[in-house]
Design a protein around this motif. Structure first.
Motif, short mmCIF file in Angstrom:
data_model
loop_
_atom_site.label_atom_id
_atom_site.label_comp_id
_atom_site.label_asym_id
_atom_site.label_seq_id
_atom_site.Cartn_x
_atom_site.Cartn_y
_atom_site.Cartn_z
N VAL A 168 -2.04 10.08 -8.63
CA VAL A 168 -1.53 11.34 -8.07
C VAL A 168 -0.62 11.97 -9.11
CG1 VAL A 168 -0.31 12.43 -6.17
CG2 VAL A 168 -1.65 10.36 -5.75
N LEU A 169 -0.84 13.24 -9.37
CA LEU A 169 -0.11 13.96 -10.41
C LEU A 169 0.66 15.14 -9.82
CD1 LEU A 169 -3.00 14.21 -13.06
CD2 LEU A 169 -1.35 12.34 -12.79
N GLY A 170 1.67 15.59 -10.55
CA GLY A 170 2.35 16.83 -10.21
C GLY A 170 3.27 16.72 -9.02
N THR A 171 3.39 17.82 -8.28
CA THR A 171 4.32 17.89 -7.16
C THR A 171 4.03 16.82 -6.12
OG1 THR A 171 4.53 20.28 -7.49
CG2 THR A 171 5.23 19.41 -5.37
N ALA A 172 2.76 16.49 -5.90
CA ALA A 172 2.39 15.51 -4.88
C ALA A 172 2.89 14.11 -5.23
CB ALA A 172 0.88 15.50 -4.68
N ALA A 173 3.22 13.86 -6.48
CA ALA A 173 3.71 12.54 -6.90
C ALA A 173 5.23 12.44 -6.85
CB ALA A 173 3.21 12.24 -8.32
N PRO A 197 -1.55 5.92 1.18
CA PRO A 197 -0.68 5.94 2.37
C PRO A 197 0.38 7.02 2.26
CG PRO A 197 -0.01 4.19 0.90
CD PRO A 197 -1.26 4.79 0.29
N GLN A 198 0.96 7.38 3.39
CA GLN A 198 2.10 8.28 3.38
C GLN A 198 3.33 7.52 2.90
OE1 GLN A 198 1.59 9.50 7.60
NE2 GLN A 198 1.68 11.58 6.83
N CYS A 199 4.15 8.19 2.08
CA CYS A 199 5.36 7.53 1.61
C CYS A 199 6.37 7.45 2.74
CB CYS A 199 5.94 8.28 0.41
SG CYS A 199 6.72 9.85 0.83
N SER A 230 7.20 11.58 -4.69
CA SER A 230 7.80 10.51 -3.88
C SER A 230 8.54 9.49 -4.74
CB SER A 230 6.73 9.79 -3.04
OG SER A 230 5.75 9.20 -3.87
N ARG A 231 8.18 9.36 -6.02
CA ARG A 231 8.85 8.40 -6.89
C ARG A 231 10.29 8.81 -7.20
NH1 ARG A 231 7.04 3.69 -6.40
NH2 ARG A 231 8.78 3.26 -7.76
N ASP A 232 10.58 10.11 -7.17
CA ASP A 232 11.92 10.56 -7.53
C ASP A 232 12.40 11.66 -6.59
OD1 ASP A 232 9.95 12.28 -8.72
OD2 ASP A 232 11.54 13.21 -9.88
N TYR A 233 11.96 11.61 -5.33
CA TYR A 233 12.32 12.65 -4.37
C TYR A 233 13.84 12.73 -4.22
CZ TYR A 233 12.44 15.35 -0.03
OH TYR A 233 12.68 16.31 0.92
N ARG A 234 14.37 13.93 -4.44
CA ARG A 234 15.79 14.22 -4.38
C ARG A 234 16.59 13.46 -5.44
NH1 ARG A 234 17.58 17.30 -1.21
NH2 ARG A 234 19.67 16.51 -1.59
N LEU A 235 15.93 12.93 -6.46
CA LEU A 235 16.61 12.21 -7.52
C LEU A 235 16.47 12.89 -8.87
CD1 LEU A 235 15.62 8.53 -6.63
CD2 LEU A 235 17.81 9.67 -6.18
N ARG A 245 5.67 13.50 4.00
CA ARG A 245 4.91 14.65 3.47
C ARG A 245 4.13 14.32 2.20
NH1 ARG A 245 7.64 18.93 1.60
NH2 ARG A 245 9.49 17.72 1.07
N LEU A 246 4.49 13.21 1.54
CA LEU A 246 3.93 12.90 0.23
C LEU A 246 3.17 11.58 0.27
CD1 LEU A 246 7.14 13.71 -1.85
CD2 LEU A 246 5.18 15.20 -1.51
N PRO A 247 2.18 11.41 -0.62
CA PRO A 247 1.48 10.13 -0.69
C PRO A 247 2.33 9.07 -1.39
CG PRO A 247 0.62 11.64 -2.34
CD PRO A 247 1.60 12.43 -1.52
N GLY A 248 2.17 7.84 -0.97
CA GLY A 248 2.87 6.75 -1.61
C GLY A 248 2.17 6.31 -2.89
N VAL A 249 2.91 6.23 -3.98
CA VAL A 249 2.33 5.87 -5.28
C VAL A 249 3.19 4.79 -5.93
CG1 VAL A 249 1.26 8.13 -5.64
CG2 VAL A 249 3.59 7.73 -6.46
N THR A 250 2.60 4.10 -6.89
CA THR A 250 3.32 3.09 -7.65
C THR A 250 4.20 3.75 -8.71
OG1 THR A 250 1.59 2.91 -9.34
CG2 THR A 250 1.35 1.54 -7.36
N ALA A 251 4.93 2.94 -9.43
CA ALA A 251 5.81 3.47 -10.48
C ALA A 251 5.04 4.15 -11.59
CB ALA A 251 6.68 2.34 -11.06
N TRP A 252 3.72 3.85 -11.71
CA TRP A 252 2.89 4.51 -12.72
C TRP A 252 1.95 5.52 -12.06
CZ3 TRP A 252 3.47 -0.58 -11.65
CH2 TRP A 252 2.45 -1.22 -10.96
N TYR A 253 2.28 5.94 -10.84
CA TYR A 253 1.63 7.06 -10.13
C TYR A 253 0.20 6.76 -9.68
CZ TYR A 253 5.78 9.39 -11.73
OH TYR A 253 7.08 9.71 -11.95
N GLU A 254 -0.12 5.51 -9.52
CA GLU A 254 -1.39 5.12 -8.92
C GLU A 254 -1.18 4.96 -7.42
OE1 GLU A 254 -5.01 2.01 -9.99
OE2 GLU A 254 -2.94 1.50 -10.50
N GLY A 255 -2.13 5.50 -6.62
CA GLY A 255 -1.98 5.40 -5.17
C GLY A 255 -1.86 3.96 -4.71
#
Length: 689
Positions: free
Chosen positions: A402-407, A376-378, A409-414, A384-394
């Motif tokens: 999801v790895l790299g820049t696309a992940a 899903p979209q976050c 969403s877990r720490d966007y602007r943080l 703009r980014l896919p929604g992932v869990t805290a361990w980066y699973e969609g």
């Protein structure tokens, strides 16, 4: 049937069998199976490839282009990277130096660093694909180029959920685990009236001469917008930047994705009133309209062409609500003749522009995923980014990570998870999760006597790069177990409630400690007076990056994580300890850092953690049934601290031990792991200090 006919019949049957067998083999060749499929050979994909290769897993990296890191062949458009490549730090510690090397990937090769390719502080973007090629070739990673995956579907795979990837030639790749490392490369666009008159960052010319004496409007205020503005600053007559939000400066927000100083020269020309400027407003409320004059006049200086001279268009920005009868019209057919006369009265952007450029960043490519496989979209980052869990699973897509820049969403602007110097560590964390889940290999842990815990913590806060770069997101977990503890490095803190499932490690009745690097929440003027705290008794007021320890008697639950205080990376603990910020980022001073840390650990563990010389342990072992833990785990196991000149002199001057004139041993007798403890290594120290 004659023998000859019988033989011919047998040969025909055999031929049919062989053809059938060959046909089946050809079919099977159209579907290739691997345990892991890594989609994308950028920095995140190659980083994961290294970890999978090191653990000897069955994997393949699929890349649609002819070489690794193809994004950097085009972006940034003006070719200067803003990732720091600081080669000289005055230190030889490789882990410490990675704190200031934002481009190298992780490996067991100390020479496989980006500095082999470039020594520039802000390197040229052309250097990065060269480095990635070097990384791939020298490590022998399994990469297949020219594979353009157009469709991804979920399917059953060996009794579990897997994925099928289909490329441009119809070849299918089946995998148990899909690791998506495609990055962000689809330009972000906003649909507004006249949006087809706008040029995109991805296609604008990069020669500044093409903007000579032109008025330019740039939509956006991120690094790509300011990078574009800076490249034409000496040629354009006027540059305005327009977006909903004010400029956010990285040196104020501590977020590396905000505007960097290397691109911000336009702020000077704006504040010093040299024709350039910044304006705020909603993008979906605007309209870009054009006015064309002198169309149809013949060229006077070129008789051969016989073509009409088409005058340069002038573009105007206005609000769509001010235009008459344009509802639903998104085309460029709207002209400036539709502008209301009163819109020009002191309107900031009332003058026309020669060009309007869109610099709004990039988004994740969701289009290649079938409905069964699409994350899903976050909710943040404008979707703009896919929604992932805290361990980066969609979310809703098990076994798809999801790895790299696309992940990000877990720490966007943080934190720094959207950038190489951050996601190289989150990729390593994901690999540890994969090892536990699919191969029953627990998260690596170092077992320590509790007497060595303080020294180990000091070593980590002064050297470790992962928690330093991924502040507030990756932290060290210390599982307490009486006289010993297990030390887990760089665990994703947002998944702390799932610690046992993700790591294969368990929390005992003694509880746990969490070490994390944090910025302060006071939001003071980052360049003003009083911007830093130097008094260790007020360490909780530290504004800049500093270590923080949390002590929990039990593992926080998912509910605890959801209800944590705003701005906190973790729920409220039983006890918390801030190590006061340090101008040199060296947390090794005896009074300000070591001693307060020891007292916090003693409070949390209810144990005397003082360190003693061998003779002190000898005396206490003779006079006490329960000598301090340091003596029990050190001296009584023939590992006591022998005196040396530096420590003895410090103790004598402090009045902590009587003058001693005996022979001393050289400083090298002190174990390396205890050198970081500083004044904690003392004899007969006053416990009330």
């Amino acid at each position: 049937m004659s023998p000859i006919q019988h033989l011919i019949w047998l040969l025909c049957v055999l031929n049919l069998v062989l053809v059938s067998s060959g046909s089946d083999s050809h079919c099977s060749n159209d579907t290739l199976s691997h345990e892991y499929c890594v989609l994308g050979a950028g920095p995140a994909g190659l980083q994961m490839g290294y970890f999978l290769s090191r653990s000897q897993r069955d994997y393949i990296i699929l890349e649609r282009n002819s070489g690794p890191g193809s994004f950097f062949n085009k972006y940034p458009r003006h070719r200067k990277l803003i990732s720091i490549n600081k080669i000289y730090t005055g230190r030889r510690n490789r882990e410490f130096n990675l704190r200031h090397d934002w481009n190298s990937l992780l490996s067991d090769r100390p020479d496989l660093l980006f500095q082999r390719i470039s020594s520039e502080l802000y390197p040229n973007a052309d250097d990065y694909p060269r480095y990635l090629s070097l990384f791939e070739q020298e490590l022998g990673l399994k990469v297949k180029y020219g594979v353009d995956i157009g469709r991804i579907k979920a399917l059953g795979f060996r009794g579990d959920r897997g994925y099928t990837l289909t490329d441009q030639n119809g070849v299918r790749y089946q995998c148990r685990v899909l690791l998506v490392a495609t990055g962000l490369w689809v330009p972000q666009q906003v649909d507004f009236l006249g949006s087809d008159l706008v040029e995109g960052y991805e296609s604008i010319p990069t020669d500044p001469e093409e903007f000579k004496d032109q008025a330019v409007l740039i939509l956006g205020k991120g690094n790509s917008a300011f990078e574009t503005a800076q490249s034409i600053l000496g040629r354009a007559s006027r540059i305005h930047l327009y977006s909903p939000s004010p400029v956010r400066l990285a040196w104020q927000t501590h977020y590396v994705g905000d505007l960097r100083a290397v691109n911000n020269e336009l702020l000077d020309t704006y504040q010093l009133k040299s024709l350039d400027g910044l304006v705020e407003g909603r993008l979906d409320d605007i309209a870009i309209v054009r006015r064309v004059n002198n169309v149809g006049k013949k060229r006077t200086g070129n008789k051969r062409s016989g073509k009409s001279l088409k005058a340069k268009e002038q573009l105007y920005l206005t609000l769509s609500e001010l235009l008459d009868n344009q509802k639903g019209n998104k085309s460029s057919k709207v002209t400036a003749q539709n502008l209301p006369g009163y819109h020009t009265d002191n309107f900031s952007l009332r003058q026309p522009y020669d060009r309007v450029i869109r610099c709004l960043g990039f988004r994740f490519n969701f289009s290649i995923f079938d409905g069964s496989a699409q994350p899903p979209q976050c909710s943040g980052a404008r979707g703009r980014l896919p929604g992932v869990t805290a361990w980066y699973e969609g979310r809703g897509t098990p076994n798809l990570f999801v790895l790299g820049t696309a992940a990000h969403s877990r720490d966007y602007r943080l934190s720094a998870g959207g950038f190489i110097h951050g996601f190289r560590y989150t990729v390593r964390a994901v690999h540890k999760v994969l090892e536990q889940r699919y191969h029953n290999i627990a998260w690596p842990a170092t077992k320590l006597p509790i007497s060595q815990l303080q020294s180990w913590i000091l070593k980590r806060v002064n050297e470790a790069s992962g928690p330093y770069q991924m502040f507030a997101l990756l932290g060290d977990i210390i599982l307490l177990s009486g006289s010993h503890c297990e030390y887990l490095e760089e665990f994703p803190l947002q998944g702390l409630s799932q610690l046992s499932a993700l790591s294969g490690r368990h929390v005992s009745e003694h509880g746990l400690l969490v070490l994390v690097m944090q910025y302060g929440q006071n939001h003071t003027d980052t360049l003003g007076p009083g911007r830093a705290e130097s008094e260790w008794t007020k360490a909780w007021r530290s504004n800049f990056l500093h270590p923080v320890l949390y002590y929990y008697k039990t593992l926080p639950t998912e509910k605890d994580m959801r209800q944590r205080p705003a701005g906190w990376p973790l729920p409220r603990p039983e006890a918390v300890h801030h190590m006061v910020e340090d101008f040199l980022t060296e947390w090794d001073q005896p009074i300000s850092h070591s001693q307060p840390l020891r007292r916090f650990l003693e409070y949390s563990l209810q144990t005397d953690l003082r360190s003693f010389y061998a003779e002190s342990c000898f005396l206490m072992s003779l006079t006490s049934r329960n000598p301090p833990v340091f003596c029990r785990q050190g001296y009584l196991k023939k590992q006591g601290i022998l005196g040396n000149s530096h420590l003895r002199q410090h103790a004598r001057e402090a009045g902590l031990m009587p003058d001693y004139q005996g022979d001393v041993l050289p400083d090298t007798s002190v174990p390396e792991y205890l050198r970081h403890a500083g004044a904690a290594v003392l004899s007969r120290i006053n416990f009330d200090l």
